[in-house]
Design a protein around this motif. Structure first.
Motif, PDB file in Angstrom:
ATOM      1  N   ASP A  36      -7.527  89.782  23.564  1.00 39.29           N
ATOM      2  CA  ASP A  36      -8.888  89.309  23.314  1.00 39.29           C
ATOM      3  C   ASP A  36      -9.311  88.209  24.291  1.00 39.29           C
ATOM      4  O   ASP A  36     -10.446  87.732  24.208  1.00 39.29           O
ATOM      5  N   HIS A  37      -8.425  87.812  25.167  1.00 33.20           N
ATOM      6  CA  HIS A  37      -8.706  86.673  26.028  1.00 33.20           C
ATOM      7  C   HIS A  37      -9.594  87.081  27.193  1.00 33.20           C
ATOM      8  O   HIS A  37      -9.396  88.150  27.801  1.00 33.20           O
ATOM      9  N   PRO A  38     -10.591  86.260  27.581  1.00 37.94           N
ATOM     10  CA  PRO A  38     -11.533  86.663  28.627  1.00 37.94           C
ATOM     11  C   PRO A  38     -10.919  86.736  30.020  1.00 37.94           C
ATOM     12  O   PRO A  38     -11.450  87.436  30.886  1.00 37.94           O
ATOM     13  N   VAL A  39      -9.833  86.023  30.283  1.00 38.13           N
ATOM     14  CA  VAL A  39      -9.260  86.007  31.634  1.00 38.13           C
ATOM     15  C   VAL A  39      -8.412  87.250  31.889  1.00 38.13           C
ATOM     16  O   VAL A  39      -8.608  87.961  32.878  1.00 38.13           O
ATOM     17  N   ASN A  40      -7.429  87.500  31.042  1.00 34.79           N
ATOM     18  CA  ASN A  40      -6.459  88.558  31.334  1.00 34.79           C
ATOM     19  C   ASN A  40      -6.548  89.784  30.445  1.00 34.79           C
ATOM     20  O   ASN A  40      -5.935  90.804  30.749  1.00 34.79           O
ATOM     21  N   LYS A  41      -7.291  89.685  29.350  1.00 35.94           N
ATOM     22  CA  LYS A  41      -7.515  90.850  28.474  1.00 35.94           C
ATOM     23  C   LYS A  41      -6.203  91.559  28.108  1.00 35.94           C
ATOM     24  O   LYS A  41      -6.133  92.786  28.055  1.00 35.94           O
TER      25      LYS A  41
END
Length: 946
Positions: free
Chosen positions: A54-59
């Motif tokens: 869910d993280h915007p940097v590494n998905k």
């Protein structure tokens, strides 16, 4: 009897609990899921690390470094308690002490400095990711001597980008991965931004986009490029300006974009006898003036309805003023920049330069497209669509770490702008809090007053000689000589010069050197052996020339042995960190984002997060900014600071979950539960940019209004891209004799020649390099980051040693084969190292991995570890000073504009050598250190639970 298959549990539980935080194994700052298991002692411990989807940097993507964070957290080299030196400096002999004693010692050294002369403290941090906080501490202490690692990393890229277009690559922006059709990389370090770039390249290649890699070395990203350009190191600027020449001559530039969004139509004084020669023509309000094509008259650049004339000229009081665009045409259409004139120096055939320029033009203009999205610009004009030019570029330290790096980076930004690709769909996009004009940044401050804070922020952007950090007698105010005539635009300071200058007493002596996470006695310094000697040198009285050294690190690095007082840091899984919009956030082009780290495990040693230690030191010394008027502390630790500090009303380190109920974004009251909200949200916060604000951000009023609401600006900040950088011309004018502040005579010509307001290329200073004709470079491997990774039990199996990679031509000329040894010499030093042939390499360049080599005794490695025997550093060949010129002056091996360390200007000579007597050991073999943590176990195993 029937055969029975064994009953196997093919999906055993990985963990008892997942705690989400932010990785620290490189500068990507990906989101991670830390799987916890209950050990036999009943304690929750780290069992496994994976990416957070869910993280915007590494998905969810996580590289080898990130997964190996578990071994970083459990490294045998971790420091265990505060320590004070009990043997000679450099001996590594320490005594463990309590935190009370450590803070008493530190305060006992620092308080008299603050009361007498705060500049006697030099406080410099390395790969610190909380620079807004550490600078706040230094400012309230009152010293002018503060900076972080940028001066020896990529200040050229950042500073050139901000002066030219209000932002730059890496943390400031990214390619438009969804629409790019041609992606061009220049000198990108493989350990930086690795997951986003890998994901992006995968995305664009999957839909048939083309990748061009410009790098002397074909590894990493360049290995998967469709077209590799093995350029001669240090000539990128010349190559880029040749592309500019071809594009301008062919008319393949975006004239509408240039006239609307850049200072190409702004009028420049061309009367040589005028004190304003080379400066912009402005109105009474200071706005740059253009010729309005509609009326043929002067108009401010931002006037509603103006149609700026790229070919404008104007006579005022007998003085001719012509547009920036005309000056660019005069310069770059010259045959001096033709591919045929630069090909030999760049190592790229003229035909190939022309082909690359043609491909850039073809994709930018023939494959242009439009997004069906209306937007309104800063002049009030509404555009029905957003025009895309699908060429994107990215660059990093490779083009930056040269003495001509600032102008090279400027040239690269100008190339993008001429094609109309910056902030256009398909091109390069800014990440919040960028873009913002250079005027939105503070100027540097240096006024030191006993027992008072510094008069403003240490670092910033100068607009002319009036902002230089000089004392009343004209001498440098800072120990690193940042913001002086020697390097006027040194926006990140010159960390690589601090120890050398302090040792020489030039410009003055210091009392205490305070450093964090900066391995200055090994891979982070040029002149490694010399720096070690400077740190231990004594005067005629037997006292250390640098009287006191305080150092903080989490690990027993090479630098630890040179400290007088050690303040042990935690690992990244044991502390609070703030990845803030005030500092170096994790934003994406489509949204503002910030993040935290938090103690997913408690330390099992007597260590404290360095930022918390600074809070405690500040409280002990009752520093303003950290204490109330009655002397009581505002914050108890760093977590307390993160939540409750406000830089201005309603704006603090974190933008998310503000307000008493956590419902406000960007601006809002303090929320006592803010950190818990971040933890519940996976350790990060994102605020997406509205669709109508997604592109053309510097001129798009929807974006400007969104940024104001978020607290990035207090009012809209639209601006023009600066193809012609007027502050550079102001320094040239001073060198020509104009103005009250004048440079010293020995620097006049250099300022005039290098600080050109239009990008130029010049040979770097090769004084003393006669006979040294081979370029020598280092790169960081994708599986390592700075020096930390080479202690990591998992990552060491990927890179446990580093040969010198030599191109086929030089291998044959020197009768070398793989595994042979070569003697490599420079004007400064000599190394003897094993070699390996590499065909995909510029034919006159050798290189090796950076920071693989370790000093014996450091990092808890065994004395015969390959990193300490076969591993080596090129740093022994580099010096922080240029070879003497016979004028008695100390000339820094740095960019003359920004002061960035010119690591990649190294020239060497290579010849076959007999193998050392001890076949296992590269030369020079530095004597072993004594480590305060000893040596780790021979077999390092890690398993939690059953």
């Amino acid at each position: 009897m029937a055969h029975t298959q064994p009953q196997l549990d093919t999906s055993p539980p990985v963990s008892d609990e997942i705690r989400q935080t932010t990785c620290y194994m490189c500068a990507c700052r990906c989101g991670i899921n830390v799987h916890m298991k209950t050990d036999e002692d009943g304690q929750k411990k780290v069992a496994y690390i994976e990416g957070n989807r869910d993280h915007p940097v590494n998905k969810g993507v996580l590289c080898a470094k990130g997964s190996a964070g578990i071994m970083q957290h459990n490294a045998p080299s971790r420091l265990r308690a505060p320590m004070k030196r009990v043997g000679p400096r450099g001996s590594g002999k320490f005594e463990e002490i309590s935190w009370d004693e450590a803070l008493d010692i530190a305060a006992g050294w620092l308080e008299p400095i603050r009361e007498d002369n705060p500049e006697k403290l030099a406080f410099f941090t390395g790969r610190d990711q909380s620079q807004s906080f550490t600078s706040f501490w230094a400012q309230n202490f009152g010293t002018c001597n503060y900076a972080a690692h940028g001066g020896f990393c990529s200040v050229n890229m950042a500073t050139a980008g901000i002066y030219t277009m209000g932002g730059a690559f890496w943390e400031f922006g990214q390619p438009d991965w969804d629409h790019t059709k041609l992606f061009m990389l220049f000198g990108v370090a493989e350990d930086h931004d690795s997951n986003p770039i890998k994901m992006g390249i995968g995305k664009i290649k999957a839909r048939g986009a083309r990748v061009i890699g410009v790098n002397p070395i074909r590894s990493g990203y360049n290995a998967v490029a469709d077209d590799w350009v093995g350029i001669t190191p240090g000539t990128d600027g010349l190559f880029i300006l040749a592309l500019v020449h071809v594009l301008m001559k062919a008319g393949k530039i975006d004239l509408e974009y240039l006239s609307q969004f850049t200072n190409a139509p702004v009028l420049v004084n061309q009367y040589p006898d005028s004190p304003d020669y080379g400066l912009f023509l402005r109105d009474d309000h200071g706005a740059p003036l253009v010729i309005n094509r509609t009326t043929g008259k002067l108009a401010p650049f931002d006037m509603h309805g103006v149609r700026p004339d790229l070919g404008g000229s104007f006579e005022l009081n007998g003085n001719t003023h012509v547009s920036v665009f005309q000056l660019m045409a005069q310069r770059y259409l010259s045959d001096d920049y033709a591919p045929e004139a630069v090909a030999e120096r760049c190592g790229i055939p003229a035909k190939r330069i022309r082909a690359i320029a043609a491909e850039l033009a073809r994709v930018a203009f023939d494959e242009a497209f439009e997004l069906d999205q209306e937007w309104t610009d800063f002049r009030g004009e509404t555009h029905k669509t957003m025009k895309g030019r699908p060429v994107a570029m990215h660059s990093m330290r490779g083009v930056s770490a040269h003495a001509n790096g600032f102008q090279t980076c400027r040239a690269l930004h100008v190339l993008q702008i001429l094609l109309g690709t910056v902030e256009a769909p398909g091109g390069f996009r800014f990440k919040p809090p960028y873009p913002k004009p250079v005027e939105a940044h503070p100027a540097p401050h240096c006024r030191v007053t006993p027992n008072k804070p510094l008069d403003g922020p240490h670092l910033g952007f100068v607009h002319g000689p009036e902002h230089l950090a000089l004392k009343t007698d004209g001498s440098p105010a800072r120990i690193d000589k940042a913001f002086t005539w020697e390097n006027p635009m040194s926006s990140h300071g010159l960390m690589h010069m601090v120890i050398s200058n302090a040792h020489a007493g030039d410009p003055y002596k210091i009392d205490t050197l305070f450093m964090y996470m900066a391995n200055m006695s090994w891979n982070s310094s040029m002149n490694t052996r010399g720096v070690m000697e400077m740190l231990t040198d004594t005067d005629d009285n037997g006292d250390y020339v640098i009287p006191r050294i305080i150092y903080s690190d989490a690990y027993s690095s090479e630098m630890v042995a040179y400290a007088d007082l050690i303040l042990p840091d935690t690992t990244y899984l044991e502390r609070h960190d703030c990845i803030s919009l005030l500092d170096r956030p994790i934003c994406e082009a489509d949204g503002a984002a910030d993040a935290i780290r938090w103690p997913v495990v408690e330390p099992d040693r007597d260590v404290r997060g360095f930022q918390t230690v600074l809070v405690q030191l500040a409280n002990k010394m009752k520093l303003p900014g950290f204490t109330h008027e009655d002397g009581t502390a505002k914050w108890q630790d760093y977590a307390d600071y993160i939540v409750n500090h406000e830089r201005k009303p309603g704006i603090g380190p974190l933008a998310g979950f503000r307000g008493e109920d956590g419902s406000k974004v960007g601006r809002g009251e303090v929320n006592p539960e803010q950190l818990n909200k971040y933890i519940e949200n996976g350790g990060f916060f994102v605020e997406h940019i509205p669709a109508e604000a997604s592109y053309f951000k510097p001129w798009n009023m929807a974006y400007q209004d969104w940024a104001v609401n978020l607290g990035l600006f207090d009012s809209p900040q639209p601006y023009l891209f600066q193809l012609y950088v007027e502050p550079l011309r102001k320094f040239q004018l001073a060198a020509e004799g104009h103005g009250e502040r004048q440079p010293p005579e020995h620097l006049r010509n250099r300022i005039k020649e290098t600080m050109d307001p239009l990008p130029i290329w010049y040979e770097t200073d090769q004084q003393g390099n006669d006979g040294f004709t081979v370029n020598a470079l280092t790169q960081r491997p994708m599986a390592m980051y700075h020096s930390w990774g080479t202690q990591n039990a998992w990552l060491r199996q990927i890179h446990g040693r580093n040969p010198l990679y030599v191109p086929t031509k030089l291998m044959r000329e020197n009768n070398l084969s793989d595994g042979d040894w070569a003697r490599v010499t420079s004007p400064h030093g000599e190394i003897t190292v094993p070699v390996m042939e590499m065909a995909a390499l510029n034919e006159n360049t050798v290189w090796t991995w950076n920071a693989i080599g370790k000093r014996k005794g450091a990092w808890a490695l065994e004395e015969n570890a390959p990193e300490a025997t076969k591993g080596f550093l090129l740093n022994h060949l580099i010096h922080e000073l240029l070879p003497p010129k016979g004028d008695g002056l100390r000339w820094a091996n740095s960019d003359p504009i920004t002061g960035q360390a010119a690591w990649f200007d190294l020239k060497v000579k290579i010849e076959k050598a007999a193998a050392p007597q001890d076949l296992s050991e590269s030369q020079p073999a530095v004597e072993p250190q004594t480590s305060p943590v000893g040596t780790g176990p021979k077999d390092l195993t890690w398993k939690v639970g059953k």
